[in-house]
Write a protein that holds these residues in place. Structure first.
Motif, PDB file in Angstrom:
ATOM      1  N   ALA A  30      14.698  64.360  42.235  1.00 55.80           N
ATOM      2  CA  ALA A  30      16.184  64.535  41.718  1.00 55.80           C
ATOM      3  C   ALA A  30      16.119  65.157  40.450  1.00 55.80           C
ATOM      4  CB  ALA A  30      17.052  63.459  41.801  1.00 55.80           C
ATOM      5  N   ILE A  31      14.949  65.147  39.741  1.00 55.00           N
ATOM      6  CA  ILE A  31      14.803  65.625  38.298  1.00 55.00           C
ATOM      7  C   ILE A  31      14.097  66.900  38.202  1.00 55.00           C
ATOM      8  CG2 ILE A  31      14.051  64.916  36.099  1.00 55.00           C
ATOM      9  CD1 ILE A  31      14.374  61.881  36.717  1.00 55.00           C
ATOM     10  N   GLU A  32      14.418  67.556  37.360  1.00 59.60           N
ATOM     11  CA  GLU A  32      13.916  68.840  36.871  1.00 59.60           C
ATOM     12  C   GLU A  32      13.736  69.048  35.295  1.00 59.60           C
ATOM     13  OE1 GLU A  32      13.717  73.528  38.057  1.00 59.60           O
ATOM     14  OE2 GLU A  32      15.531  72.390  38.111  1.00 59.60           O
ATOM     15  N   THR A  39      11.786  73.436  23.274  1.00 59.41           N
ATOM     16  CA  THR A  39      12.718  72.382  23.544  1.00 59.41           C
ATOM     17  C   THR A  39      12.541  72.385  25.052  1.00 59.41           C
ATOM     18  OG1 THR A  39      14.700  73.860  23.645  1.00 59.41           O
ATOM     19  CG2 THR A  39      14.037  72.670  21.623  1.00 59.41           C
ATOM     20  N   TYR A  40      13.283  71.087  25.709  1.00 62.37           N
ATOM     21  CA  TYR A  40      13.200  70.704  27.082  1.00 62.37           C
ATOM     22  C   TYR A  40      14.647  70.330  27.395  1.00 62.37           C
ATOM     23  CZ  TYR A  40       8.422  70.712  25.616  1.00 62.37           C
ATOM     24  OH  TYR A  40       7.238  71.211  25.176  1.00 62.37           O
ATOM     25  N   GLN A  41      15.028  70.957  28.680  1.00 66.00           N
ATOM     26  CA  GLN A  41      16.225  70.695  29.161  1.00 66.00           C
ATOM     27  C   GLN A  41      15.941  69.750  30.716  1.00 66.00           C
ATOM     28  OE1 GLN A  41      18.622  73.707  30.220  1.00 66.00           O
ATOM     29  NE2 GLN A  41      19.770  72.817  31.846  1.00 66.00           N
ATOM     30  N   VAL A  42      16.434  68.662  30.536  1.00 61.42           N
ATOM     31  CA  VAL A  42      16.235  67.641  31.762  1.00 61.42           C
ATOM     32  C   VAL A  42      17.563  67.485  32.574  1.00 61.42           C
ATOM     33  CG1 VAL A  42      15.797  65.285  32.387  1.00 61.42           C
ATOM     34  CG2 VAL A  42      14.784  65.968  30.229  1.00 61.42           C
ATOM     35  N   THR A  43      17.393  67.944  33.867  1.00 65.68           N
ATOM     36  CA  THR A  43      18.520  68.013  34.894  1.00 65.68           C
ATOM     37  C   THR A  43      18.282  67.129  35.887  1.00 65.68           C
ATOM     38  OG1 THR A  43      18.632  70.344  34.242  1.00 65.68           O
ATOM     39  CG2 THR A  43      19.873  69.557  36.245  1.00 65.68           C
ATOM     40  N   ILE A  44      19.389  66.043  36.031  1.00 67.44           N
ATOM     41  CA  ILE A  44      19.203  65.231  37.202  1.00 67.44           C
ATOM     42  C   ILE A  44      20.333  65.693  38.253  1.00 67.44           C
ATOM     43  CG2 ILE A  44      19.605  62.892  37.830  1.00 67.44           C
ATOM     44  CD1 ILE A  44      18.842  62.243  34.874  1.00 67.44           C
ATOM     45  N   ASN A  45      19.762  65.924  39.543  1.00 63.90           N
ATOM     46  CA  ASN A  45      20.740  66.072  40.725  1.00 63.90           C
ATOM     47  C   ASN A  45      21.209  64.771  41.225  1.00 63.90           C
ATOM     48  OD1 ASN A  45      21.601  66.755  43.027  1.00 63.90           O
ATOM     49  ND2 ASN A  45      20.338  68.339  43.608  1.00 63.90           N
ATOM     50  N   PRO A  46      22.518  64.624  40.903  1.00 67.70           N
ATOM     51  CA  PRO A  46      23.399  63.461  41.336  1.00 67.70           C
ATOM     52  C   PRO A  46      23.501  63.436  42.669  1.00 67.70           C
ATOM     53  CG  PRO A  46      24.826  65.252  40.411  1.00 67.70           C
ATOM     54  CD  PRO A  46      23.458  65.570  40.121  1.00 67.70           C
TER      55      PRO A  46
END
Length: 77
Positions: free
Chosen positions: A68-70, A7-14
């Motif tokens: 900004a995205i990982e 599975t994948y986790q998408v994180t956005i640095n606001p």
């Protein structure tokens, strides 16, 4: 041998997202959307709306002009 499901986790640095929408437009599974709230930056930023639909293509991370995205791969056994 049974392979582990990924599975994948998408994180956005606001703090880094400037709300350009490139990630929203490029995502083949429409995982991301533009948010309606204005954070401290004053921009409407991208949000992860459907994380379960992410296929790990990393197009959002690769094309984000603000880095900004990982996208993280999570192996489930």
């Amino acid at each position: 041998m049974i392979s582990a499901k990924k599975t994948y986790q998408v994180t956005i640095n606001p703090s880094w997202c400037k709300g350009c929408g490139v990630c929203v437009d490029i995502c083949p599974k429409k995982v991301l959307e533009m948010g309606q709230e204005l954070p401290a930056t004053g921009y409407c930023i991208a949000i992860v709306k459907r994380p379960q639909d992410c296929i790990g293509c990393m197009e959002c991370e690769l094309h984000c002009p603000d880095l900004a995205i990982e996208v993280i791969t999570i192996d489930k056994h």
